[in-house]
Design a protein around this motif. Structure first.
Motif, PDB file in Angstrom:
ATOM      1  N   LEU A  61      45.751  32.855  50.311  1.00 27.24           N
ATOM      2  CA  LEU A  61      45.394  34.177  50.817  1.00 27.24           C
ATOM      3  C   LEU A  61      45.155  35.163  49.678  1.00 27.24           C
ATOM      4  CD1 LEU A  61      45.130  36.046  53.336  1.00 27.24           C
ATOM      5  CD2 LEU A  61      47.560  36.533  53.066  1.00 27.24           C
ATOM      6  N   TYR A  62      45.799  34.938  48.540  1.00 28.11           N
ATOM      7  CA  TYR A  62      45.746  35.900  47.440  1.00 28.11           C
ATOM      8  C   TYR A  62      44.747  35.512  46.355  1.00 28.11           C
ATOM      9  CZ  TYR A  62      49.991  37.437  49.722  1.00 28.11           C
ATOM     10  OH  TYR A  62      50.889  37.878  50.662  1.00 28.11           O
ATOM     11  N   PHE A  63      43.970  34.465  46.584  1.00 30.70           N
ATOM     12  CA  PHE A  63      43.028  34.009  45.555  1.00 30.70           C
ATOM     13  C   PHE A  63      42.030  35.104  45.199  1.00 30.70           C
ATOM     14  CE2 PHE A  63      39.290  31.961  43.831  1.00 30.70           C
ATOM     15  CZ  PHE A  63      39.800  30.956  43.026  1.00 30.70           C
ATOM     16  N   ARG A  72      37.264  37.163  35.407  1.00 31.75           N
ATOM     17  CA  ARG A  72      36.644  35.859  35.158  1.00 31.75           C
ATOM     18  C   ARG A  72      36.600  34.980  36.407  1.00 31.75           C
ATOM     19  NH1 ARG A  72      39.505  36.938  30.439  1.00 31.75           N
ATOM     20  NH2 ARG A  72      38.229  36.961  28.545  1.00 31.75           N
ATOM     21  N   ILE A  73      36.929  35.559  37.544  1.00 38.18           N
ATOM     22  CA  ILE A  73      37.043  34.734  38.744  1.00 38.18           C
ATOM     23  C   ILE A  73      35.719  34.068  39.103  1.00 38.18           C
ATOM     24  CG2 ILE A  73      36.575  36.639  40.363  1.00 38.18           C
ATOM     25  CD1 ILE A  73      38.714  35.334  42.200  1.00 38.18           C
ATOM     26  N   TRP A  74      34.588  34.771  38.907  1.00 40.11           N
ATOM     27  CA  TRP A  74      33.291  34.209  39.277  1.00 40.11           C
ATOM     28  C   TRP A  74      32.709  33.318  38.190  1.00 40.11           C
ATOM     29  CZ3 TRP A  74      32.489  34.107  44.148  1.00 40.11           C
ATOM     30  CH2 TRP A  74      33.019  35.119  44.962  1.00 40.11           C
ATOM     31  N   ASP A  79      32.268  25.103  43.485  1.00 39.02           N
ATOM     32  CA  ASP A  79      32.953  24.365  44.540  1.00 39.02           C
ATOM     33  C   ASP A  79      34.415  24.780  44.659  1.00 39.02           C
ATOM     34  OD1 ASP A  79      33.443  23.223  42.057  1.00 39.02           O
ATOM     35  OD2 ASP A  79      33.743  21.212  42.864  1.00 39.02           O
ATOM     36  N   VAL A  80      35.015  25.199  43.538  1.00 41.62           N
ATOM     37  CA  VAL A  80      36.393  25.707  43.577  1.00 41.62           C
ATOM     38  C   VAL A  80      36.445  27.017  44.361  1.00 41.62           C
ATOM     39  CG1 VAL A  80      38.273  26.658  42.174  1.00 41.62           C
ATOM     40  CG2 VAL A  80      37.086  24.576  41.438  1.00 41.62           C
ATOM     41  N   LEU A  81      35.470  27.884  44.114  1.00 42.35           N
ATOM     42  CA  LEU A  81      35.416  29.173  44.808  1.00 42.35           C
ATOM     43  C   LEU A  81      35.114  28.986  46.291  1.00 42.35           C
ATOM     44  CD1 LEU A  81      33.438  31.030  42.020  1.00 42.35           C
ATOM     45  CD2 LEU A  81      35.815  31.463  42.656  1.00 42.35           C
ATOM     46  N   ARG A  82      34.216  28.051  46.612  1.00 42.11           N
ATOM     47  CA  ARG A  82      33.944  27.759  48.029  1.00 42.11           C
ATOM     48  C   ARG A  82      35.203  27.275  48.724  1.00 42.11           C
ATOM     49  NH1 ARG A  82      31.328  22.301  48.619  1.00 42.11           N
ATOM     50  NH2 ARG A  82      33.465  21.902  47.916  1.00 42.11           N
ATOM     51  N   ASP A  83      35.915  26.361  48.078  1.00 42.60           N
ATOM     52  CA  ASP A  83      37.143  25.834  48.681  1.00 42.60           C
ATOM     53  C   ASP A  83      38.193  26.928  48.851  1.00 42.60           C
ATOM     54  OD1 ASP A  83      35.929  23.386  48.726  1.00 42.60           O
ATOM     55  OD2 ASP A  83      37.035  22.553  47.026  1.00 42.60           O
TER      56      ASP A  83
END
Length: 227
Positions: A61-63, A72-74, A79-83
């Motif tokens: 929930l906090y990702f 740097r999140i993007w 595929d990590v961000l989609r998941d």
């Protein structure tokens, strides 16, 4: 969508990728039928910002919380961000289930929209027990053109100011990947998927897709590009 008859829709779920018009459509349907509408983002933000105690295995929930502090999140693999988007929806599902149950049991119509609505939500046992008479409907809006998603992001001017074009394109690609996953999942659960464009006919297409919801009068078109 009044909830007065036994087979009338009482809860409409509008899922799909961010930027496909869900909020605009939910607000307009609510206005036309005189019923409330609810953003899943409000639920997500309430849980994130209130720091309430949650069960184990809900860290997803906090990702995307406090994203301004995660420059740097993007830059992470798409595929990590989609998941992470999928995992966020999975965490929200039990709370959404309770909201849906309450509105079906109380026969209080509502439109619920958000990218946190997972197709698997409709397969949860408590939902299935209440959805047998079609009082619950769901439609997923998915943009198949990645460039259209990117262009819409620029128009909306969403996202932290520190994001450069490459990061914005990564976000658009992640949304596209998430959309393709939603299509597969919706097909798995035999749920309808619609392209958001043309914007002008989106509401009408949603209403006619949800059999029994369409009014006898013509649905007014959306005259502005949805949010």
């Amino acid at each position: 969508m009044t909830g007065n008859s036994h087979d009338d829709c009482q809860v409409l779920l509008l899922g799909g990728v961010s930027g496909t018009g869900k909020t605009t459509v939910a607000a307009e349907i609510g206005r036309q039928f005189g019923i409330p509408w609810f953003q899943v983002d409000d639920l997500r933000l309430a849980l994130q910002c209130s720091k309430v105690s949650l069960p184990e295995k809900t860290e997803a929930l906090y990702f995307f919380a406090d994203i301004d502090e995660k420059p740097r999140i993007w830059q992470q693999p798409p595929d990590v961000l989609r998941d992470a988007l999928i995992a966020t929806g999975d965490v929200l599902s039990p709370a959404l289930e309770a909201i849906i149950e309450n509105h079906l049991d109380q026969r209080h119509p509502i439109v619920i929209e958000g990218d946190g609505i997972m197709p698997s939500l409709l397969a949860r046992p408590a939902i299935q027990r209440r959805a047998h008479d079609r009082r619950l409907r769901a439609v997923f809006l998915v943009e198949s053109d990645e460039q259209a998603l990117f262009s819409h992001m620029l128009v909306r001017s969403r996202g932290p100011s520190w994001m450069d074009e490459s990061e914005l394109r990564t976000e658009a690609h992640v949304k596209w990947l998430f959309g393709q996953w939603l299509v597969d999942e919706a097909n798995r659960y035999s749920l309808p998927v619609l392209e958001p464009r043309p914007w002008e006919t989106l509401i009408h297409r949603i209403m006619t897709t949800c059999t029994g919801m369409a009014r006898s009068t013509q649905t007014p078109p959306i005259v502005e590009q949805p949010r």
